[in-house]
Write a protein that holds these residues in place. Sequence first.
Motif, PDB file in Angstrom:
ATOM      1  N   GLN A  94       0.684  -1.090  -0.022  1.00  0.00           N
ATOM      2  CA  GLN A  94      -0.257   0.005   0.169  1.00  0.00           C
ATOM      3  C   GLN A  94       0.841   1.125   0.178  1.00  0.00           C
ATOM      4  O   GLN A  94       0.524   2.050  -0.702  1.00  0.00           O
ATOM      5  N   MET A 118      -6.703  -1.787  -3.666  1.00  0.00           N
ATOM      6  CA  MET A 118      -7.542  -1.358  -2.183  1.00  0.00           C
ATOM      7  C   MET A 118      -8.780  -2.186  -2.285  1.00  0.00           C
ATOM      8  O   MET A 118      -9.257  -2.498  -1.099  1.00  0.00           O
ATOM      9  N   VAL A 119      -9.268  -2.476  -3.344  1.00  0.00           N
ATOM     10  CA  VAL A 119     -10.775  -3.248  -3.387  1.00  0.00           C
ATOM     11  C   VAL A 119     -10.467  -4.728  -2.975  1.00  0.00           C
ATOM     12  O   VAL A 119     -11.448  -5.180  -2.146  1.00  0.00           O
ATOM     13  N   ARG A 122      -8.247  -4.069   1.113  1.00  0.00           N
ATOM     14  CA  ARG A 122      -8.392  -2.902   2.281  1.00  0.00           C
ATOM     15  C   ARG A 122      -9.957  -2.816   2.291  1.00  0.00           C
ATOM     16  O   ARG A 122     -10.748  -3.428   1.846  1.00  0.00           O
ATOM     17  N   ALA A 127     -11.332   1.587  -0.084  1.00  0.00           N
ATOM     18  CA  ALA A 127     -11.464   1.071  -1.054  1.00  0.00           C
ATOM     19  C   ALA A 127     -12.479   2.127  -2.472  1.00  0.00           C
ATOM     20  O   ALA A 127     -12.240   2.270  -3.425  1.00  0.00           O
ATOM     21  N   ALA A 151     -16.046  -1.671  -5.431  1.00  0.00           N
ATOM     22  CA  ALA A 151     -16.208  -1.267  -4.135  1.00  0.00           C
ATOM     23  C   ALA A 151     -17.571  -0.730  -3.548  1.00  0.00           C
ATOM     24  O   ALA A 151     -18.025  -0.902  -2.342  1.00  0.00           O
TER      25      ALA A 151
END
Length: 297
Positions: A94, A118-119, A122, A127, A151
């Motif tokens: 990240q 991110m999707v 996280r 996301a 998301a």
Amino acid sequence: MDPVEREEHLENVLQAIDRKEYLRALSEADQWLTEDPADATGYSMRALVLIRLGRFRDALEDARRARQLEPHDPQVVMVFAMAAEAENRLSWAQEAWEEAVQLSHSAPAVLREFARFMVDHRGPKPALEAARRAVEADRSNSQAWSLLAAAQLRMHQFQEAEESLKRALALDPNNVQAQALMAQYLLLRGKQNEALAISKLLQDHEQARPIVEWIQGETKKRNLERILVERALDLEARRPDPGSWRWFSLMWWVLAYTGALAVALVLDVAGIGNWIFLLVLAFLGIHLVLWALLFRG
């Protein structure tokens, strides 16, 4: 190394990767680094090949060397982020993705890769924010819209997700990720048959496999639950009415007692044993027979 030779090595590695000839790509990258052991791009390319080969730890080591040599090259930092993600070093990944976004001046392609990370790894809110940035950077990109839909589904924003998926498929009807997410959306909205129909068309696509497997598993689970509910309702419908059962039971108890008494009296008149003892025996015998008949099967 001569720039022409360097470009030739780069082209050979990329062509081998495109053809999925990873061992040839690795050999080419090894030769490249033998000729120039201080080339950051060479280490990055070899790291990409090692990721394809599943050698994630070695890939991360090469990506780290490349980043040490060229810490401000967004492509080098992106490869480090990919290697860290593959090795499940998500905090490192990240941090590297965020730095790559900054170094690339929020290039749309980099923002999309950051949103994908991110999707996948996280929380729903971060996301969603990353996916929105990817869409704003390039509203004509189908992949960005499908990431936003993914998301939004995680946030249970179903109406917004449907609109995003429609945009993604309008821009690119062959977007496999958008097709798979549409199937997921349909199942979540209770349209099981439509979701299954789409998932069957996507079975051979590696990118769609996680969602396809989830849809198939969820469908089996729902079908099993439906069958169990239907069987429970069927058993409930067949169960006798409690009031009727009580009257039926009372009637048989009266008949059993009367029959036992009659048998006992007959035996007593005949002079066979004590009539009270015979009454008890007859009563118990008929009682057992009746209950055996009532609960048979």
